[in-house]
Design an enzyme around this catalytic site. Structure first.
Site, PDB file in Angstrom:
ATOM      1  N   SER A 248      -9.765   1.901   2.483  1.00  0.00           N
ATOM      2  CA  SER A 248      -8.707   2.701   1.695  1.00  0.00           C
ATOM      3  C   SER A 248      -7.850   1.900   1.078  1.00  0.00           C
ATOM      4  O   SER A 248      -7.041   2.298   0.072  1.00  0.00           O
ATOM      5  CB  SER A 248      -7.936   3.810   2.858  1.00  0.00           C
ATOM      6  OG  SER A 248      -7.054   3.519   3.543  1.00  0.00           O
TER       7      SER A 248
ATOM      8  N   LYS B 134       0.755  -1.214   0.108  1.00  0.00           N
ATOM      9  CA  LYS B 134      -0.198  -0.185  -0.137  1.00  0.00           C
ATOM     10  C   LYS B 134       1.068   1.280  -0.049  1.00  0.00           C
ATOM     11  O   LYS B 134       1.993   1.201   0.760  1.00  0.00           O
ATOM     12  CB  LYS B 134      -0.966  -0.057   1.313  1.00  0.00           C
ATOM     13  CG  LYS B 134      -1.906   1.014   1.413  1.00  0.00           C
ATOM     14  CD  LYS B 134      -2.746   0.816   2.809  1.00  0.00           C
ATOM     15  CE  LYS B 134      -3.740   2.067   2.480  1.00  0.00           C
ATOM     16  NZ  LYS B 134      -4.613   1.724   3.667  1.00  0.00           N
TER      17      LYS B 134
ATOM     18  N   SER C 168     -10.110  -0.324   6.796  1.00  0.00           N
ATOM     19  CA  SER C 168      -9.437  -0.308   5.597  1.00  0.00           C
ATOM     20  C   SER C 168      -8.891  -1.518   4.855  1.00  0.00           C
ATOM     21  O   SER C 168      -8.308  -1.503   3.850  1.00  0.00           O
ATOM     22  CB  SER C 168      -8.356   0.790   5.602  1.00  0.00           C
ATOM     23  OG  SER C 168      -9.095   1.959   5.671  1.00  0.00           O
TER      24      SER C 168
END
Ligand code: GLN
Length: 447
Positions: A127, A52, A151
């Site tokens: 996210s 990420k 997330s």
């Protein structure tokens, strides 16, 4: 090279990657080949992964999905990144995400939303949406994510993969760009619970550079995967099955629970009476911490700097106004407000009190069962743009995931079948502190 070619072919449609690190990946793959040839393979040698884009990666762009950091090349690796590297994993690049991890749809990314591979007109969740898409589309077998209010679990659920948020303090936050430090926790996203366990083995661990990292013995998160479920007591919070839960999601969850009963588990109804307070408490605490954490982005040492300004104050103001997107600015404003002198007691202190009540709910519930089960999200993936103008509606969709972060507990999402539109539905399993191995065991048996 096959895997890189797949990414390069698929990414224009999916937008899962912000950066593909072709050179770095090929060099790391050569090192992996050499290690294998020399008989010195580490546990993950040659495993292609992605990070990420809030994990700092030395020499590789780390943007956090923000224009503010669109030119930021980190001088060092996050603890998670260096540990996975040491275990032999090969990072192919950095995945798309909501700006500063603020969002549940990936739409706040300044690079545009990642798209759900099951239906590219739908959001992948957020996210950590890019990581979920990369795994679900088969571009990498595993990726890292972070979970402040859902997330990891929510995009895993909406994309039909497995993702676990460990107990707060198990994975070091060093080098993970901070959103809300008392809630942020890194974790793995992969096809299966087994793969998540193998990843987590090389993500967890004490790190003196994070003051909230816990000093505990290393554990093998795969150790209980094969354990039979006979005797397992699963608590079903009545608040997680009430109105607001879509009928098709409920049906998929009920099916998964029936399967767990067939495997020997029993279910009991439990109550988490303060569930309705989790979103209000979170949307005071998370923005408060974010407003403080994001004050470091001032355009001076790194990141975006406005090209035209008069004095220093104007340089700060313009750089921040240009560098931060609308959702990030909204959170900074809310956070600054609730921390301000006149409102601190009314909002911030109150929210901390609610946080305690929510943690007490879980403590009480977990004295009556081994794990808690319920949905991850109230619906399957929705259309891109559908909630874009309604942040409050988007905040409310996090109802089942956020309380877990306020309490610091571990929780995962595992596939539980499909919605009426043939989109994946996630089952959430919540455990007691340090109960990761048991959660992965239950998910593995179900898979
Ligand atoms: N959707 C939540 C938020 O916007 C949670 C995000 C997260 O876990 N990083 O804050």
């Amino acid at each position: 090279t096959d895997q890189l070619a797949r990414i390069e072919a698929a990414n224009p449609a999916l937008n899962a990657f912000i950066t593909v690190d072709r050179e770095g990946a090929l060099a790391a793959a050569d090192r992996a080949d050499a290690a294998l040839a020399a008989g010195q393979a580490a546990p993950l040698t040659g495993l292609p992964i992605a990070h990420k884009d809030l994990f700092c990666t030395e020499g590789v762009l780390t943007t956090c999905g923000s224009k503010m950091l669109s030119n930021f090349v980190s001088p060092y690796d996050a603890h998670v990144v260096s540990q996975l590297k040491a275990a032999g994993a090969v990072s192919l690049g950095k995945t798309n995400m909501d700006e500063f991890a603020m969002g549940s749809t990936n739409e706040s990314s300044c690079f545009g939303p990642a798209r759900n591979p099951w239906d590219t007109t739908r959001v992948p969740g957020g996210s950590s949406g890019g990581s979920a898409v990369a795994v679900a589309a088969g571009l990498v077998p595993a990726a890292t994510g972070s979970d402040t209010g859902g997330s990891i679990r929510q995009p895993a659920g909406l994309c039909g993969i497995t993702g676990i948020k460990p107990t707060y303090g198990v994975v070091s936050r060093y080098g993970m760009i901070a959103y809300a430090s008392s809630l942020d926790q890194g974790g793995p996203m992969a096809r299966t619970a087994e793969d998540c366990a193998l990843m987590l083995n090389h993500m967890a661990g004490f790190d003196p550079r994070d003051s909230t990292s816990l000093e505990r013995d290393r554990e093998d998160y795969a150790r209980d995967l094969a354990r039979p479920l006979a005797g397992l007591k699963i608590g079903l919070p009545k608040e997680y099955f009430g109105e607001g839960l879509a009928a098709d999601v409920r049906a998929a969850i009920e099916n998964a629970l029936a399967e767990l009963r067939r495997l020997g588990a029993t279910t009991v109804e439990i109550s988490l009476p303060n569930t309705h307070l989790a979103i209000p408490a979170y949307y005071v605490i998370a923005p408060a911490e974010a407003s403080s954490n994001l004050s470091r982005f001032d355009g001076v040492r790194y990141g975006h700097r406005a090209s035209e300004y008069g004095d220093l104050a104007e340089m700060y103001a313009r750089s921040r106004a240009e560098g931060f997107g609308a959702e990030t600015q909204r959170r900074i404003l809310v956070g600054t407000y609730v921390l301000s002198h006149g409102y601190y007691d009314a909002y911030y202190i109150k929210a901390q009190q609610l946080r305690r009540l929510i943690a007490e709910d879980f403590k009480q519930a977990l004295s009556q069962c081994d794990v808690i089960a319920g949905p991850v999200a109230p619906t399957a993936a929705w259309g891109i743009g559908q909630m874009a103008d309604d942040p409050v509606q988007m905040y409310l969709a996090d109802i089942y995931t956020i309380a877990v972060n306020l309490a610091g507990l571990p929780a995962l999402s595992t596939p539980a079948g499909f919605s009426a539109d043939k989109l994946p539905v996630g089952l959430q399993l919540i455990g007691n502190y340090f109960g990761e191995a048991r959660l992965l065991n239950v998910a593995h048996q179900l898979q």
